[in-house]
Motif scaffolding. Sequence first.
Motif, PDB file in Angstrom:
ATOM      1  N   HIS A   5       0.795  -1.250   0.157  1.00  0.00           N
ATOM      2  CA  HIS A   5       0.005   0.035   0.132  1.00  0.00           C
ATOM      3  C   HIS A   5       0.912   1.259   0.095  1.00  0.00           C
ATOM      4  O   HIS A   5       0.147   2.194  -0.304  1.00  0.00           O
ATOM      5  CB  HIS A   5      -0.816  -0.001   1.326  1.00  0.00           C
ATOM      6  N   MET A   6       1.845   1.303   0.494  1.00  0.00           N
ATOM      7  CA  MET A   6       3.139   2.334   0.539  1.00  0.00           C
ATOM      8  C   MET A   6       3.159   2.919  -0.856  1.00  0.00           C
ATOM      9  O   MET A   6       3.549   3.986  -0.998  1.00  0.00           O
ATOM     10  CB  MET A   6       4.327   2.080   1.108  1.00  0.00           C
ATOM     11  N   PHE A   7       3.066   2.114  -2.006  1.00  0.00           N
ATOM     12  CA  PHE A   7       3.453   2.711  -3.237  1.00  0.00           C
ATOM     13  C   PHE A   7       2.479   3.668  -3.773  1.00  0.00           C
ATOM     14  O   PHE A   7       2.668   4.389  -4.752  1.00  0.00           O
ATOM     15  CB  PHE A   7       3.505   1.325  -4.181  1.00  0.00           C
ATOM     16  N   ILE A   8       1.158   3.525  -3.189  1.00  0.00           N
ATOM     17  CA  ILE A   8       0.138   4.556  -3.688  1.00  0.00           C
ATOM     18  C   ILE A   8       0.633   5.995  -3.437  1.00  0.00           C
ATOM     19  O   ILE A   8       0.490   6.769  -4.400  1.00  0.00           O
ATOM     20  CB  ILE A   8      -1.172   4.261  -3.121  1.00  0.00           C
ATOM     21  N   ALA A   9       1.264   6.302  -2.301  1.00  0.00           N
ATOM     22  CA  ALA A   9       1.689   7.491  -2.022  1.00  0.00           C
ATOM     23  C   ALA A   9       3.000   8.004  -3.056  1.00  0.00           C
ATOM     24  O   ALA A   9       3.003   9.216  -3.548  1.00  0.00           O
ATOM     25  CB  ALA A   9       2.321   7.672  -0.767  1.00  0.00           C
ATOM     26  N   VAL A  10       3.890   6.882  -3.077  1.00  0.00           N
ATOM     27  CA  VAL A  10       4.874   7.249  -4.306  1.00  0.00           C
ATOM     28  C   VAL A  10       4.476   7.311  -5.528  1.00  0.00           C
ATOM     29  O   VAL A  10       4.854   8.421  -6.406  1.00  0.00           O
ATOM     30  CB  VAL A  10       5.827   5.810  -4.345  1.00  0.00           C
ATOM     31  N   ASP A  11       3.174   6.592  -6.054  1.00  0.00           N
ATOM     32  CA  ASP A  11       2.614   6.985  -7.468  1.00  0.00           C
ATOM     33  C   ASP A  11       2.313   8.418  -7.462  1.00  0.00           C
ATOM     34  O   ASP A  11       2.496   9.179  -8.342  1.00  0.00           O
ATOM     35  CB  ASP A  11       1.556   5.809  -7.522  1.00  0.00           C
ATOM     36  N   LEU A  12       1.485   8.756  -6.460  1.00  0.00           N
ATOM     37  CA  LEU A  12       0.832  10.042  -6.492  1.00  0.00           C
ATOM     38  C   LEU A  12       1.985  11.165  -6.376  1.00  0.00           C
ATOM     39  O   LEU A  12       1.824  12.246  -7.312  1.00  0.00           O
ATOM     40  CB  LEU A  12      -0.051  10.143  -5.338  1.00  0.00           C
ATOM     41  N   GLN A  13       2.951  11.052  -5.716  1.00  0.00           N
ATOM     42  CA  GLN A  13       4.226  11.800  -5.703  1.00  0.00           C
ATOM     43  C   GLN A  13       5.072  12.225  -7.060  1.00  0.00           C
ATOM     44  O   GLN A  13       5.160  13.142  -7.484  1.00  0.00           O
ATOM     45  CB  GLN A  13       5.184  11.228  -4.641  1.00  0.00           C
ATOM     46  N   LEU A  14       5.033  10.814  -7.828  1.00  0.00           N
ATOM     47  CA  LEU A  14       5.653  10.786  -9.127  1.00  0.00           C
ATOM     48  C   LEU A  14       4.821  11.537 -10.044  1.00  0.00           C
ATOM     49  O   LEU A  14       5.156  12.254 -11.022  1.00  0.00           O
ATOM     50  CB  LEU A  14       5.999   9.463  -9.485  1.00  0.00           C
ATOM     51  N   ILE A  15       3.660  11.192  -9.850  1.00  0.00           N
ATOM     52  CA  ILE A  15       2.562  12.154 -10.774  1.00  0.00           C
ATOM     53  C   ILE A  15       2.676  13.369 -10.694  1.00  0.00           C
ATOM     54  O   ILE A  15       2.636  14.319 -11.689  1.00  0.00           O
ATOM     55  CB  ILE A  15       0.969  11.405 -10.853  1.00  0.00           C
ATOM     56  N   THR A  16       2.678  13.872  -9.418  1.00  0.00           N
ATOM     57  CA  THR A  16       2.934  15.007  -9.182  1.00  0.00           C
ATOM     58  C   THR A  16       4.048  16.152  -9.687  1.00  0.00           C
ATOM     59  O   THR A  16       3.999  16.983 -10.282  1.00  0.00           O
ATOM     60  CB  THR A  16       2.698  15.654  -7.689  1.00  0.00           C
ATOM     61  N   GLN A  17       5.029  15.204  -9.545  1.00  0.00           N
ATOM     62  CA  GLN A  17       6.499  15.889  -9.992  1.00  0.00           C
ATOM     63  C   GLN A  17       6.741  15.539 -11.305  1.00  0.00           C
ATOM     64  O   GLN A  17       7.250  16.507 -11.889  1.00  0.00           O
ATOM     65  CB  GLN A  17       7.588  15.122  -8.970  1.00  0.00           C
ATOM     66  N   ASN A  18       6.274  14.432 -11.654  1.00  0.00           N
ATOM     67  CA  ASN A  18       6.895  14.213 -13.237  1.00  0.00           C
ATOM     68  C   ASN A  18       5.682  14.090 -14.132  1.00  0.00           C
ATOM     69  O   ASN A  18       5.919  13.961 -15.657  1.00  0.00           O
ATOM     70  CB  ASN A  18       7.517  12.927 -13.325  1.00  0.00           C
ATOM     71  N   GLY A  19       4.551  14.050 -13.741  1.00  0.00           N
ATOM     72  CA  GLY A  19       3.309  14.073 -14.695  1.00  0.00           C
ATOM     73  C   GLY A  19       2.923  12.517 -14.958  1.00  0.00           C
ATOM     74  O   GLY A  19       1.938  12.409 -15.716  1.00  0.00           O
ATOM     75  N   GLY A  20       3.682  11.466 -14.395  1.00  0.00           N
ATOM     76  CA  GLY A  20       3.278  10.233 -14.541  1.00  0.00           C
ATOM     77  C   GLY A  20       4.118   9.403 -13.576  1.00  0.00           C
ATOM     78  O   GLY A  20       5.235   9.720 -13.151  1.00  0.00           O
ATOM     79  N   THR A  21       3.575   8.100 -13.448  1.00  0.00           N
ATOM     80  CA  THR A  21       4.405   7.204 -12.582  1.00  0.00           C
ATOM     81  C   THR A  21       4.696   5.986 -13.359  1.00  0.00           C
ATOM     82  O   THR A  21       3.936   5.337 -14.039  1.00  0.00           O
ATOM     83  CB  THR A  21       3.574   6.868 -11.584  1.00  0.00           C
ATOM     84  N   PHE A  22       6.075   5.568 -13.253  1.00  0.00           N
ATOM     85  CA  PHE A  22       6.201   4.149 -13.792  1.00  0.00           C
ATOM     86  C   PHE A  22       5.964   2.975 -12.869  1.00  0.00           C
ATOM     87  O   PHE A  22       6.248   1.936 -13.372  1.00  0.00           O
ATOM     88  CB  PHE A  22       8.097   4.181 -13.960  1.00  0.00           C
ATOM     89  N   ILE A  23       5.819   3.144 -11.550  1.00  0.00           N
ATOM     90  CA  ILE A  23       5.355   2.217 -10.589  1.00  0.00           C
ATOM     91  C   ILE A  23       3.987   1.610 -11.076  1.00  0.00           C
ATOM     92  O   ILE A  23       3.742   0.294 -10.942  1.00  0.00           O
ATOM     93  CB  ILE A  23       5.378   2.559  -9.202  1.00  0.00           C
ATOM     94  N   TRP A  24       2.847   2.232 -11.389  1.00  0.00           N
ATOM     95  CA  TRP A  24       1.559   1.683 -11.271  1.00  0.00           C
ATOM     96  C   TRP A  24       1.680   0.832 -12.792  1.00  0.00           C
ATOM     97  O   TRP A  24       0.948  -0.163 -12.227  1.00  0.00           O
ATOM     98  CB  TRP A  24       0.508   2.862 -11.550  1.00  0.00           C
ATOM     99  N   PRO A  25       2.236   0.992 -13.760  1.00  0.00           N
ATOM    100  CA  PRO A  25       2.103   0.047 -14.859  1.00  0.00           C
ATOM    101  C   PRO A  25       2.663  -1.499 -14.436  1.00  0.00           C
ATOM    102  O   PRO A  25       2.058  -2.456 -14.531  1.00  0.00           O
ATOM    103  CB  PRO A  25       2.812   0.483 -15.833  1.00  0.00           C
TER     104      PRO A  25
END
Length: 212
Positions: free
Chosen positions: A62-82
């Motif tokens: 569940h901790m990766f959800i926060a990381v996903d949201l942070q990556l989306i905010t900073q970079n416009g996309g997350t490589f973790i969710w895929p």
Amino acid sequence: MVPITTIVITGGLALAVIGPVTRHLGDLLTQGIVMIYDAAPAVGALLFGSLYAPLVITGMHHMFIAVDLQLITQNGGTFIWPMIALSNIAQGSAALAMFWVAKNANEKSMASTSALSAYFGITEPAMFGVNLRHKFPFYAAITGSALAAIFVSLNGVLAPAIGVGGLPAFISIMVQHIPMFLVGMAIVLIVPFLLTVLLHNISKKRAQKSQA
């Protein structure tokens, strides 16, 4: 007195000790994987694709959800969710393979329903009810997940949002990356299924030889 005492003690330990410790370990693990991914995407993807399913067992995923949201905010996309979505599909494919090879009606029923659940993002029934019980389907799923994670990472697949972590996950992928994500989906649909069937046949032959 036994049930209430057990709940009070274990609940207190979970809130005061186990929760904070595992959260800190989870944060360190996440930071480590992200750092490795930034330095060597293929290696980071290999680690994530291999470790995500075991982390689901502990609940630390569940901790990766926060990381996903942070990556989306900073970079416009997350490589973790895929990669998360592909790992879920891989568990479903391994369970589906067990449905294919199972002879017992109850096992077939459990495998089919849990595979469908995993294909829509809920992997616990497939993992605990089928794959971990037989062991080799779990390993097959991890193998397929790792291969697909490497593929989508090398092709720069990103998600601008998080959504359902299974077959519908392509909806959450950036449009220009959907074709490569679909190839990753093909990997986790085919590799865990075939590898599970292969390992099942090998295990069956060994059991027959030992009985002979």
